[in-house]
Design a protein around this motif. Structure first.
Motif, PDB file in Angstrom:
ATOM      1  N   ASP A  16      12.402   9.039   1.784  1.00  0.00           N
ATOM      2  CA  ASP A  16      13.804   8.115   1.885  1.00  0.00           C
ATOM      3  C   ASP A  16      14.736   8.610   3.592  1.00  0.00           C
ATOM      4  OD1 ASP A  16      15.429   5.936   2.012  1.00  0.00           O
ATOM      5  OD2 ASP A  16      17.166   6.775   0.224  1.00  0.00           O
ATOM      6  N   LEU A  17      14.235   7.373   4.223  1.00  0.00           N
ATOM      7  CA  LEU A  17      14.329   7.439   5.393  1.00  0.00           C
ATOM      8  C   LEU A  17      15.543   6.353   5.575  1.00  0.00           C
ATOM      9  CD1 LEU A  17      10.732   8.033   7.463  1.00  0.00           C
ATOM     10  CD2 LEU A  17      12.725   9.774   6.914  1.00  0.00           C
ATOM     11  N   THR A  18      15.948   5.399   4.768  1.00  0.00           N
ATOM     12  CA  THR A  18      17.157   4.309   5.665  1.00  0.00           C
ATOM     13  C   THR A  18      17.939   5.150   6.202  1.00  0.00           C
ATOM     14  OG1 THR A  18      16.719   3.850   3.406  1.00  0.00           O
ATOM     15  CG2 THR A  18      18.608   2.823   4.381  1.00  0.00           C
ATOM     16  N   SER A  19      18.732   6.522   5.489  1.00  0.00           N
ATOM     17  CA  SER A  19      19.512   6.265   7.164  1.00  0.00           C
ATOM     18  C   SER A  19      19.305   7.179   8.519  1.00  0.00           C
ATOM     19  CB  SER A  19      20.778   7.833   6.204  1.00  0.00           C
ATOM     20  OG  SER A  19      19.563   8.965   6.581  1.00  0.00           O
ATOM     21  N   GLU A  20      17.958   7.391   7.746  1.00  0.00           N
ATOM     22  CA  GLU A  20      17.912   8.160   9.584  1.00  0.00           C
ATOM     23  C   GLU A  20      17.469   6.807  10.441  1.00  0.00           C
ATOM     24  OE1 GLU A  20      15.906  11.501  10.738  1.00  0.00           O
ATOM     25  OE2 GLU A  20      17.940  11.278   9.261  1.00  0.00           O
ATOM     26  N   ARG A  37       0.787  -1.113  -0.207  1.00  0.00           N
ATOM     27  CA  ARG A  37      -0.188   0.123  -0.058  1.00  0.00           C
ATOM     28  C   ARG A  37       0.655   1.559  -0.097  1.00  0.00           C
ATOM     29  NH1 ARG A  37      -5.756  -1.197  -0.082  1.00  0.00           N
ATOM     30  NH2 ARG A  37      -5.747  -2.997  -0.059  1.00  0.00           N
ATOM     31  N   MET A  38       2.164   0.743   0.333  1.00  0.00           N
ATOM     32  CA  MET A  38       3.412   2.138   0.502  1.00  0.00           C
ATOM     33  C   MET A  38       3.505   1.952  -1.041  1.00  0.00           C
ATOM     34  SD  MET A  38       5.254   3.174   3.481  1.00  0.00           S
ATOM     35  CE  MET A  38       5.993   4.842   4.186  1.00  0.00           C
ATOM     36  N   GLU A  39       3.610   1.442  -1.771  1.00  0.00           N
ATOM     37  CA  GLU A  39       4.753   1.879  -2.917  1.00  0.00           C
ATOM     38  C   GLU A  39       4.563   2.267  -4.182  1.00  0.00           C
ATOM     39  OE1 GLU A  39       5.211  -2.038  -6.304  1.00  0.00           O
ATOM     40  OE2 GLU A  39       5.446  -2.534  -4.615  1.00  0.00           O
ATOM     41  N   ASP A  43      13.313  -5.113  12.433  1.00  0.00           N
ATOM     42  CA  ASP A  43      12.538  -5.893  11.553  1.00  0.00           C
ATOM     43  C   ASP A  43      11.558  -5.668  10.906  1.00  0.00           C
ATOM     44  OD1 ASP A  43      14.263  -8.105  11.934  1.00  0.00           O
ATOM     45  OD2 ASP A  43      13.125  -9.196  14.074  1.00  0.00           O
ATOM     46  N   LEU A  44      10.628  -4.265  11.656  1.00  0.00           N
ATOM     47  CA  LEU A  44       9.871  -3.237  11.095  1.00  0.00           C
ATOM     48  C   LEU A  44      10.091  -2.908   9.758  1.00  0.00           C
ATOM     49  CD1 LEU A  44       8.393  -1.973  14.721  1.00  0.00           C
ATOM     50  CD2 LEU A  44       7.272  -3.955  13.686  1.00  0.00           C
ATOM     51  N   ALA A  45      11.188  -2.369   9.785  1.00  0.00           N
ATOM     52  CA  ALA A  45      11.566  -1.563   8.804  1.00  0.00           C
ATOM     53  C   ALA A  45      10.886  -2.440   7.193  1.00  0.00           C
ATOM     54  CB  ALA A  45      13.088  -1.204   8.807  1.00  0.00           C
ATOM     55  N   GLU A  46      11.201  -3.607   7.171  1.00  0.00           N
ATOM     56  CA  GLU A  46      11.073  -4.378   5.826  1.00  0.00           C
ATOM     57  C   GLU A  46       9.211  -3.541   5.508  1.00  0.00           C
ATOM     58  OE1 GLU A  46      12.881  -6.254   4.131  1.00  0.00           O
ATOM     59  OE2 GLU A  46      14.446  -5.818   5.743  1.00  0.00           O
ATOM     60  N   GLY A  98      14.005  -1.433  -1.906  1.00  0.00           N
ATOM     61  CA  GLY A  98      15.463  -1.906  -1.200  1.00  0.00           C
ATOM     62  C   GLY A  98      15.502  -0.403   0.217  1.00  0.00           C
ATOM     63  N   LYS A  99      14.509   0.545  -0.397  1.00  0.00           N
ATOM     64  CA  LYS A  99      14.716   2.138   0.454  1.00  0.00           C
ATOM     65  C   LYS A  99      13.696   1.943   1.508  1.00  0.00           C
ATOM     66  CE  LYS A  99      17.169   4.362  -3.055  1.00  0.00           C
ATOM     67  NZ  LYS A  99      17.026   5.756  -3.743  1.00  0.00           N
ATOM     68  N   ILE A 100      14.106   2.608   2.770  1.00  0.00           N
ATOM     69  CA  ILE A 100      12.858   2.191   3.231  1.00  0.00           C
ATOM     70  C   ILE A 100      12.293   3.914   3.672  1.00  0.00           C
ATOM     71  CG2 ILE A 100      12.649   1.750   5.831  1.00  0.00           C
ATOM     72  CD1 ILE A 100      15.389   0.367   6.244  1.00  0.00           C
ATOM     73  N   TYR A 101      10.872   4.033   3.793  1.00  0.00           N
ATOM     74  CA  TYR A 101      10.134   5.551   3.337  1.00  0.00           C
ATOM     75  C   TYR A 101       8.983   5.479   4.197  1.00  0.00           C
ATOM     76  CZ  TYR A 101      11.882   5.195  -1.460  1.00  0.00           C
ATOM     77  OH  TYR A 101      12.477   5.080  -2.415  1.00  0.00           O
TER      78      TYR A 101
END
Length: 418
Positions: free
Chosen positions: A110-114, A98-100, A127-130, A136-139
């Motif tokens: 992109d919050l990957t570094s955060e 749903r986030m895609e 694990d919640l980041a998945e 491959g990036k966390i939004y």
């Protein structure tokens, strides 16, 4: 004359600068900067008001919670504002597939570094980041984490000397015993989306790997294993283990009155039971996790996590990033837990023993935590599945199983062929 002219120019420039600054940064009545936070979780307003006060004390930025009771209105408000400076700095959304769409639109940060620098060190389970990853990036970052399980009425269990089942066969025997006492075992909610709840739980109880393969399009919905699970559900429906589906409040009342002995719900249900019906955790109600059908498999706890996303084009973006860094402070998370009775950070006391227990189970090695079906697979599949599964619930026949799985599989093939 030159001094007067120079003074006028300086004054004009100051007014212009102030006006331009006002367009880029919103201020509260107190003079502090504010960040709008759109959410469809209207019940969270009091909690976020307290969190805002705590964050404001630390960094001088306030959180302006804007709650929407209508999901469609909320989605429209967010989607129409994205890409614009006046979009909310922060907003809740849905995880998984749903986030895609909004992630790929380039309109959220992109919050990957955060995660690496702030959220994980603060105690957020990595694990919640998945649930928030796209390519491959966390939004996103978790606003809440809700764990699903089976609530049971303790008064009924005590009256008939019933025990929490340790195996799936014991669970079925429990349902049969309740039926023999003229008590409907399981309450059901009639919300359009809710038909997948028992589908996901029974699939995972049969085999967690089957669930993972199914939501990722790696196995057919018409596979014989899925058919077998549907036949188990069919038998449960035929045996009268499920009550007639009703609205949320009616079901909560049925459970509280003992008209149904159990119901499958998320962590938020505890607040409903306590505030609306005066029930007390571990005295009037508790929860258990549906046992696996194979003793060698770990029981599965499904979770839903509502991400906080940050609008890239928003004039409030920088302050939104600062607020999210502060959001996972123990004091802020404890404030949320005190108001709502739910939480997910270690060290935070939930004030509700039932919720505390399931949170600890979800974080233990004795259970598997899996993202719920609604977010785990493409939305087009979910939409087809929820409609078809309701048709099966109201007509649990062999032909209905065939038609339901055929319909969902057709959507699955479309979604994963792209």
């Amino acid at each position: 004359m030159k001094k007067i002219l120079l003074g006028s120019i300086i004054t004009s420039l100051l007014v212009l600068f102030t006006a331009c600054s006002g367009e880029n940064e919103k201020s509260s009545g107190s003079g502090n900067e504010t960040v709008d936070f759109f959410s469809d979780k209207v019940d969270d307003e009091a909690a976020y008001s307290e969190i805002s006060e705590l964050i404001n004390e630390d960094i001088g930025v306030e959180l302006n919670f804007v709650g929407y009771s209508d999901t469609t209105a909320f989605q429209t408000a967010v989607q129409q504002s994205l890409g614009q400076e006046n979009s909310p700095g922060m907003f809740t959304w849905w995880s998984g597939y749903r986030m895609e769409d909004i992630a790929k639109s380039g309109n959220i940060e992109d919050l990957t570094s955060e995660w690496e620098e702030y959220y994980i060190p603060a105690g957020v389970n990595p694990d919640l980041a998945e649930a928030f990853k796209v390519d491959g990036k966390i939004y996103g970052a978790p606003a809440t984490v809700l764990y699903n399980g089976i609530y049971y009425n303790q008064e009924i269990f005590e009256k008939y000397n019933l025990e929490v089942p340790k195996t799936f066969d014991e669970f079925l025997a429990l349902c049969e015993t309740l039926k023999s006492e003229d008590i409907t075992p399981i309450g059901m909610q009639d919300a359009g989306w809710a038909s997948f709840l028992w589908f996901q739980q029974l699939i995972a109880a049969y085999n967690p790997e089957l669930y993972t393969s199914l939501v990722n399009g790696e196995i057919s919905y018409q596979d014989e294993q899925v058919v077998e699970v549907m036949e188990i559900w069919q038998s449960m429906l035929d045996n009268g283990y499920f009550a007639e589906p009703v609205d949320h409040m009616t079901r909560a009342k049925q459970f509280s009155n003992g008209d149904v002995a159990m119901t499958y719900e998320s962590t938020r249900f505890t607040k409903n039971l306590e505030e609306d019906f005066g029930l007390e955790a571990e005295k009037d109600y508790s929860r258990f996790i549906l046992p696996s059908m194979e003793s060698s498999q770990k029981p599965v706890i499904f979770y839903e996590t509502s991400p906080i996303a940050i609008s890239s084009a928003s004039s409030e973006k920088d302050n939104a990033i600062k607020i999210l860094r502060e959001y996972y402070g123990e004091e802020q998370q404890q404030a949320y837990a005190d108001q709502m009775g739910i939480g997910f950070l270690e060290g935070v006391e939930l004030g509700n023993e039932t919720n505390q227990n399931i949170t600890e189970k979800a974080n233990s090695d004795d259970h598997l935590s899996m993202i719920r079906y609604y977010e785990a697979t493409p939305a087009t599949i979910v939409d087809a599945a929820t409609t078809s599964l309701w048709e099966f619930v109201y007509d649990p026949s062999t032909s209905s199983i065939e038609n339901t799985l055929k319909t969902i599989q057709a959507e699955s093939e479309k979604a994963f062929s792209n």
